[in-house]
Every structure is written in structure tokens, then in C-alpha cells.
Write a protein that holds these residues in place. Structure first.
Motif, mmCIF file in Angstrom:
data_model
loop_
_atom_site.group_PDB
_atom_site.id
_atom_site.type_symbol
_atom_site.label_atom_id
_atom_site.label_comp_id
_atom_site.label_asym_id
_atom_site.label_seq_id
_atom_site.Cartn_x
_atom_site.Cartn_y
_atom_site.Cartn_z
ATOM 1 N N UNK A 72 0.749 -1.255 0.026
ATOM 2 C CA UNK A 72 -0.087 0.117 -0.041
ATOM 3 C C UNK A 72 0.812 1.261 -0.043
ATOM 4 N N UNK A 99 3.069 3.421 -5.077
ATOM 5 C CA UNK A 99 2.145 3.699 -6.130
ATOM 6 C C UNK A 99 2.968 4.027 -7.559
ATOM 7 N N UNK A 137 6.601 4.067 -7.086
ATOM 8 C CA UNK A 137 7.347 4.849 -6.086
ATOM 9 C C UNK A 137 6.870 4.678 -4.739
ATOM 10 N N UNK A 176 -1.583 8.447 -12.206
ATOM 11 C CA UNK A 176 -1.742 8.667 -11.154
ATOM 12 C C UNK A 176 -3.115 9.548 -10.937
ATOM 13 N N UNK A 201 -0.665 14.059 -7.531
ATOM 14 C CA UNK A 201 0.175 13.453 -6.243
ATOM 15 C C UNK A 201 -0.079 11.959 -6.376
ATOM 16 N N UNK A 202 1.151 11.629 -5.929
ATOM 17 C CA UNK A 202 0.883 9.949 -5.322
ATOM 18 C C UNK A 202 0.213 9.813 -4.176
ATOM 19 N N UNK A 203 -0.692 9.079 -4.065
ATOM 20 C CA UNK A 203 -1.499 9.119 -2.896
ATOM 21 C C UNK A 203 -1.332 7.843 -2.002
ATOM 22 N N UNK A 204 -1.180 7.866 -0.621
ATOM 23 C CA UNK A 204 -0.876 6.601 0.271
ATOM 24 C C UNK A 204 -1.616 6.622 1.515
ATOM 25 N N UNK A 259 -1.963 10.333 2.556
ATOM 26 C CA UNK A 259 -0.724 11.177 2.467
ATOM 27 C C UNK A 259 -0.677 11.398 0.946
ATOM 28 N N UNK A 278 1.996 12.908 -1.896
ATOM 29 C CA UNK A 278 3.412 13.118 -2.283
ATOM 30 C C UNK A 278 3.574 13.535 -3.485
ATOM 31 N N UNK A 279 4.566 14.497 -3.923
ATOM 32 C CA UNK A 279 4.954 15.123 -5.062
ATOM 33 C C UNK A 279 6.484 14.918 -5.263
ATOM 34 N N UNK A 280 7.104 14.433 -6.204
ATOM 35 C CA UNK A 280 8.528 14.601 -6.091
ATOM 36 C C UNK A 280 8.684 15.504 -7.326
ATOM 37 N N UNK A 339 10.994 17.296 -2.610
ATOM 38 C CA UNK A 339 10.018 16.527 -2.235
ATOM 39 C C UNK A 339 9.098 17.253 -1.435
ATOM 40 N N UNK A 394 5.152 16.731 0.579
ATOM 41 C CA UNK A 394 4.235 15.722 1.276
ATOM 42 C C UNK A 394 3.116 16.410 1.938
ATOM 43 N N UNK A 449 0.072 15.325 4.631
ATOM 44 C CA UNK A 449 -0.686 14.404 5.131
ATOM 45 C C UNK A 449 -2.232 15.124 5.500
ATOM 46 N N UNK A 461 4.356 19.785 3.570
ATOM 47 C CA UNK A 461 5.864 19.893 4.023
ATOM 48 C C UNK A 461 6.626 19.842 2.789
#
Lengths: 123, 346
Positions: A14, A17, A20, B219, B266-269, B277, B279-281, B287, B289, B291, B302
Motif C-alpha cells: 500500500x 504507487x 514509487x 496517477x 500527487x502520489x496517494x498513500x 498522504x 506526495x509529489x517529487x 520532495x 508531502x 498528510x 511539507x
């Protein structure tokens, strides 16, 4: 344990994604006493560590990423080679840090690990 | 639907007449009379020629039909049995099928608004004794099979269900390309907009018609949040609270309506506490994030640039539009920094 010793971290599916890994992979939990478990990279390779983690410990992992002991120390994160509950076990110690400091340090470790890339990935 | 109900009213009134009068339907028209300012509210007016000629003998049946339809919607809204016959209720198959969650059609009746929503329409279709009915829908799915000889394809929905369609020219190339990527796990999802037949349990049975098919970004936010919606409590080796459907729906709507489409997705977790959360690179070394807590109200933003130890942080109120504007501005600002640029930590 050398500064360049790799600390192998298993990544839950999990927390991936599109290939990454998330910085969540480096967040210690309160249940584990803010000790982030890693494998000692001089004692075990990435793929055997994944096999041990998923078969012996019965936990989920889709791959292995890593930071070095030196990178942890640069971020004022002590690394402890305790060898418990298995000989290759180490932990990165996040205790006595505020929540925001934990997140910041975990984010930094994840950035370094992502730059290093996957050391093992389930195909 | 109005015409058919008016015909039924006419037959009820004159049971011995076998035929509906000629030009019975020629006296009615529905006209768009206005779009209210600052919203997507359309005003549609029922125009009956009889309004110009008040003695038209058929006007009364259309007025009764309008009342019957609105009363049926009101009955379904309150959980009661509508008085329209099932065969007439079945016309709701064609009416209101493009309604999405949160959307409605209002009908003024006795000083209040009777509201047709997705839920009310579903109840009406159940009272119509329909086993299946149609819905306009946007489906995110993978293309799991293509049969060029038969000119058909199969979609694999996120829940594992499969749905067949015809491989028509306008979207043939998109379907074939997505199918080629099926095993790679990348760029293999498509967004299909069209009309789908579903059953009472909500299972999709067949594609009735396709408006368009477009490739999905790997994404895609809705696709990823749907994936995270399948997590159960204990998802992280016994720990980890599953994100709530309310949170996932809030984020889907907010990213769709309030996130700048020019910015990278974004990537989502999931987070262990039941939040999400993002996140973007960024390609300039940053980097980022954010939350989002389990309620979806706060975003802990952040950004770090590890090569020069730069850092930015923000607390965003994501239950308000201003929080999303703040997120867009922060990402745009960080994205504008050149790789060699030093940024003052805040």
C-alpha cells in the motif's frame, strides 16, 4: 557497522504507487516504540531479507529500499545493531522526537532511499 | 414520460375511447427558459399550447400527468409507494439517469421542492419492478480482452467484474493501446463515459452506449482513492485504520473541483491513522508531502530539498476552499524554483 552499511527496509504494497515508495515506509509506529526495524545490509542481501520478512515473519512486502548508517547519523538518528529477534535485525531510533520531527526525518530518509532506487522488487 | 402519463390519464378518464386523439402530443413542449446566475441550475418550463388556448380539452391530462409524476417522486423520496403504475414508472429509466451523487432535479409542488436524486430514482425503478435499468456513468477500468475479429472488448472493473463493449472506430486506438499495457500495470486504465445497464444490486450488466473513452493518467486520483477504499482495518500487518468512505469522497471531489489541473498529480498513500498522504517529487529537487487527517479537514504540508536542506511547511484547512487555494499556490511557488535556486526555510 560502517557508515556505508545499507539498512534494508521492507515496503508494504500500500506504500507503493506506480513504482514509487512513500515516505510512510520510514514512519516508525508507537507500537514498535518508535524503533524502525531494518535489516543489516552487511549480513543479508535484499532478496533474502524480503524472503525472511514475508515467509519467516509472515508480513507483507513488495520490495526493499535502503538508507545507509551514515545517512541516518547525519540526520541525528542513532542506528542500533541489536540482532533481536533475528541476527540481521537493526533499528533506527526515533525516540524522544516530536511528531513533526519524526515526519521530517522519515521524509528525508525516504528521499534518500528513493534516489538510491529499489534494491529488490517483487515482479 | 409526461406524454405517456398524460395518455394514461386520458384513458382513465375515457375508458370507452380506444384511441388517443390526433395531435394530442402536438400541444406540449418543454423549453429551457433560463440558467440561474452563478450556478448550474437550469429552469425548464412546461409549455402547453393550451396556455394560449385555455379551452384546449387535453390540457387537463398534461396537468394531471405532471402532478402524478411529481407525487410519485415525492412518494419515493419519503419511502412510500408511488401511485403511478409500474409500466409508467419505468419511464424513469430515461429520466434522471445522468444524475451524479450530490446532484438533483427539483420540482415545485405545494410550496415545497420535490427532489429527484440518484437514490430516489433507484427507488422508483424498484417500484417499476425493473430488474435492470440504465445509468449514465464514468467508469475507470482496465482493458483485459480485445477480439479484433468480433470487434469487441472486455473491461475489468476495480472490483474484478467484467463488462463487454463493441470496438468502434472513435475509441479503437485508445482501447488497443490500453490493452497492450494490460500486463505492465502502467497506463493501462481508461475512463469510459456512457450509458451502462445495471441490476438491482448495483452490478453493471452491459454497456448500452459509449460517449467516449480516454486513457487515464497512471496517477488518476479517483482510481487510486478507489483502490485505497478497498483497504480494511488492520491493513498494515494487523495495524492501520482503513480510510473512511467520507474522507475518500471528500478528497475525490476536492481534487476534481479545487486542485489546479495544471499542477502534477500527487502520489496517494494511506496513513496508519486512517488518513491519506499526498506526495509529489518535483523535477527541481523538491520532495513535497501533505498528510491529510482521517476527517479530511487538515493538511500538514511539507516541502524539503535535501541537497541544500531547504524546507517549507504549511498547515492547510482542507474543509475550506481557501485551503485548496493555498495548496495550489504552494505547489506552484515551489515548482517555479529552479534546481540551483536557494530557498529560504520557513
Amino acid at each position: 557497522m560502517q557508515a556505508e552499511t545499507l539498512l534494508l527496509r521492507q515496503v508494504h504494497p500500500s506504500f507503493i504507487q506506480d513504482g514509487r515508495p512513500s515516505s510512510q515506509a520510514f514512519f516508525p509506529t508507537k507500537k514498535d516504540g518508535l524503533k524502525l526495524s531494518v535489516y543489516h545490509g552487511d549480513k543479508i542481501d535484499p532478496e533474502p531479507s524480503w524472503k525472511h520478512y514475508t515467509t519467516q515473519l509472515g508480513k507483507e512486502s513488495s520490495g526493499v529500499i535502503a538508507v545507509t548508517v551514515g545517512e541516518c547519523q547525519s540526520g541525528q538518528l542513532p542506528v542500533v545493531d541489536d540482532g533481536v529477534p533475528y541476527p540481521e535485525h537493526c533499528f533506527i531510533d526515533f525516540k524522544n522526537l516530536t511528531n513533526s520531527a519524526i515526519k521530517k526525518k522519515a521524509d528525508n530518509l525516504a528521499t534518500l532511499a528513493r534516489k538510491r532506487g529499489w534494491l529488490f522488487r517483487v515482479s | 414520460m409526461l406524454v405517456e402519463v398524460a395518455k394514461a390519464e386520458f384513458k382513465k378518464d375515457k375508458p370507452h375511447r380506444e384511441r388517443i386523439p390526433r395531435n394530442f402530443t402536438a400541444e406540449i413542449d418543454l423549453r429551457l427558459t433560463g440558467i440561474e446566475e452563478g450556478s448550474a441550475i437550469l429552469s425548464i418550463c412546461l409549455v402547453v399550447a393550451g396556455q394560449l388556448f385555455p379551452n384546449s380539452p387535453n390540457l387537463i391530462y398534461f396537468e394531471r400527468a405532471r402532478t402524478s409524476i411529481i407525487e410519485s417522486i415525492a412518494a419515493a423520496e419519503s419511502g412510500a409507494v408511488p401511485r403511478l403504475a409500474p409500466d409508467l414508472l419505468y419511464y424513469f429509466d430515461r429520466f434522471g439517469r445522468s444524475l451524479r451523487p450530490g446532484e438533483s432535479i427539483s420540482f415545485p409542488q405545494d410550496g415545497r421542492d420535490v427532489v429527484l436524486t440518484q437514490t430516489t430514482r433507484e427507488r422508483l425503478m424498484v417500484h417499476a419492478q425493473a430488474k435492470e435499468w440504465t445509468e449514465e456513468i464514468a467508469l475507470r477500468a482496465r482493458v483485459s480482452e480485445v477480439d479484433k475479429a468480433r470487434r469487441t472488448f472486455q473491461l475489468e472493473l476495480p472490483n474484478g467484474a467484467r463488462l463487454g463493449g463493441n470496438l468502434a472506430e472513435p475509441y479503437r486506438a485508445v482501447i488497443l493501446e490500453a490493452f497492450d499495457h494490460y500486463e505492465s500495470g502502467r497506463e493501462n486504465n481508461v475512463l469510459l463515459k456512457g450509458v451502462v445497464r445495471r441490476d438491482r444490486s448495483g452490478q453493471f450488466k452491459a454497456i448500452e452506449s459509449i460517449e467516449h473513452v480516454t486513457p487515464l493518467d497512471p496517477l488518476d486520483v479517483v482510481l487510486r482513492l478507489d483502490e485505497l477504499g478497498r483497504l480494511q482495518d488492520g491493513w498494515l500487518d494487523g495495524e492501520g485504520k482503513a480510510p473512511s468512505q467520507t474522507l475518500l469522497d471528500h478528497l475525490k471531489t476536492s481534487f476534481e473541483d479545487s486542485f489546479d489541473p495544471e499542477l502534477p498529480l500527487p502520489y496517494l498513500y494511506p496513513t496508519i491513522e486512517g488518513g491519506i498522504q499526498a506526495e509529489w517529487t518535483l523535477n527541481n529537487g523538491w520532495d513535497v508531502s501533505m498528510e491529510v487527517d482521517s476527517e479530511g479537514t487538515n493538511g500538514d504540508f511539507r516541502a524539503v530539498k535535501i541537497c541544500d536542506n531547504s524546507e517549507q511547511s504549511l498547515s492547510l484547512s482542507l474543509s475550506q476552499e481557501s485551503g485548496w487555494i493555498g495548496l495550489n499556490e504552494a505547489l506552484r511557488s515551489i515548482g517555479r524554483n529552479r534546481p540551483e535556486e536557494q530557498t529560504i526555510a520557513s
